[in-house]
Scaffold this active site. Sequence first.
Site, PDB file in Angstrom:
ATOM      1  N   HIS A 124      18.212 -25.706  11.124  1.00  0.00           N
ATOM      2  CA  HIS A 124      18.442 -24.548  10.259  1.00  0.00           C
ATOM      3  C   HIS A 124      19.817 -24.622   9.602  1.00  0.00           C
ATOM      4  CE1 HIS A 124      18.459 -20.212   9.138  1.00  0.00           C
ATOM      5  NE2 HIS A 124      19.732 -20.290   9.481  1.00  0.00           N
ATOM      6  N   GLU A 125      20.848 -24.943  10.388  1.00  0.00           N
ATOM      7  CA  GLU A 125      22.200 -24.991   9.845  1.00  0.00           C
ATOM      8  C   GLU A 125      22.378 -26.151   8.866  1.00  0.00           C
ATOM      9  OE1 GLU A 125      24.157 -22.556  10.213  1.00  0.00           O
ATOM     10  OE2 GLU A 125      22.923 -21.557  11.713  1.00  0.00           O
ATOM     11  N   HIS A 128      21.006 -25.343   5.478  1.00  0.00           N
ATOM     12  CA  HIS A 128      21.908 -24.580   4.610  1.00  0.00           C
ATOM     13  C   HIS A 128      22.714 -25.530   3.713  1.00  0.00           C
ATOM     14  CE1 HIS A 128      21.383 -20.444   5.774  1.00  0.00           C
ATOM     15  NE2 HIS A 128      21.646 -20.669   7.038  1.00  0.00           N
ATOM     16  N   GLU A 187      18.665 -17.412   4.283  1.00  0.00           N
ATOM     17  CA  GLU A 187      18.279 -17.568   5.685  1.00  0.00           C
ATOM     18  C   GLU A 187      16.811 -17.967   5.817  1.00  0.00           C
ATOM     19  OE1 GLU A 187      20.039 -17.541   8.458  1.00  0.00           O
ATOM     20  OE2 GLU A 187      21.858 -17.304   7.282  1.00  0.00           O
TER      21      GLU A 187
END
Length: 263
Positions: A124-125, A128, A187
Amino acid sequence: MNKLVPLLFISLLMSACATHKSPTGRSQMLLFDKNKMSQMGEQSFVAMKKSEKISQDKQKTAYVNCVANRITAVLPDQTQQWEVVLFDSKQVNAFALPGGYIGVYTGLLEVAADQDQLATVVGHEVAHVLARHGNEQVSRSQMTNTGIQLADVALGAGGVANKDLYMAGLGLGAQVGILLPFGRDQESEADELGLELMAKAGFNPAMSVTLWQNMAKAGGEQGPELFSTHPSHSTRIADLQALQDKVSPLYLAAKKQSLPQCK
C-alpha cells in the site's frame, strides 16, 4: 468585484496545467518533476533517521527487508534502488517516500501478524509512490494556497465587507471539499495498486482483509468518514474483498515461482 473575475480565471488556468493520469486512470495535477520529488523524499528520510530510533533487532530488520524487497522486485522501474529502515517505535504505521525509501515501525509488526499482512501495508505504501501521490498532494496544496491568496487580494481590491469571514469559509471549503476527499481517493487507489503488488510478489491478497480487521480492532473508534483522509475500516475491507477476484490470478501465477519466505 469585477477584479475578481480575471484573478479567478488565472487560478483556474493554473489548475488546468500539468494534468496527468494515475495508474488507475484518475486525473492528477503534478507540478513537480521526478528529481524534485526524489530530493524531497531523501531530505525527509534523512531527517527521520536522525530523529527516530532505528531498531537494532537484526531478525526483525531482515524480515521487514525480505517483505519489502519482494514488493519492490515487481515494480515497473527496476533501476530504482530502495532503502528500507525499521524504526523502533510503538506506532502501528509504515511509509514510503519518492526516491526509494521505505520506513516500517516495530509497532506494526504487533498487528501485521505474518508476511502477507505486512506485505499488505508495505504494498500500500509503495503504491503511493508508484502512483505519484506525494507529488499530487504537494501540488494540490500549492494550488489551494495560491487560490486562497488570489481570492484574498481580489476581495480586498473589491472592497468586500466581512472579508475575513469569506476567507475563513473559503479555507474550510477547500479543506473539506478538495483536500480531504482527494486524500481518500489516494488511499483507495493505493489499496487497489498495493493489492496488485503484493499478489504479484507472491503474498496472499486475501490476508489484506484480515490485516485491516486487525487494524480496526487496534484502532478503536473512528471519527466520521467525511472528515477523514482514510476510508473507514468497513469501507476499506469491503473494497478489498471486492478486488479479490481480480488479483487472485496474479497471486496464483506468482506462487509457481521460487520465492523466499519471510520469517
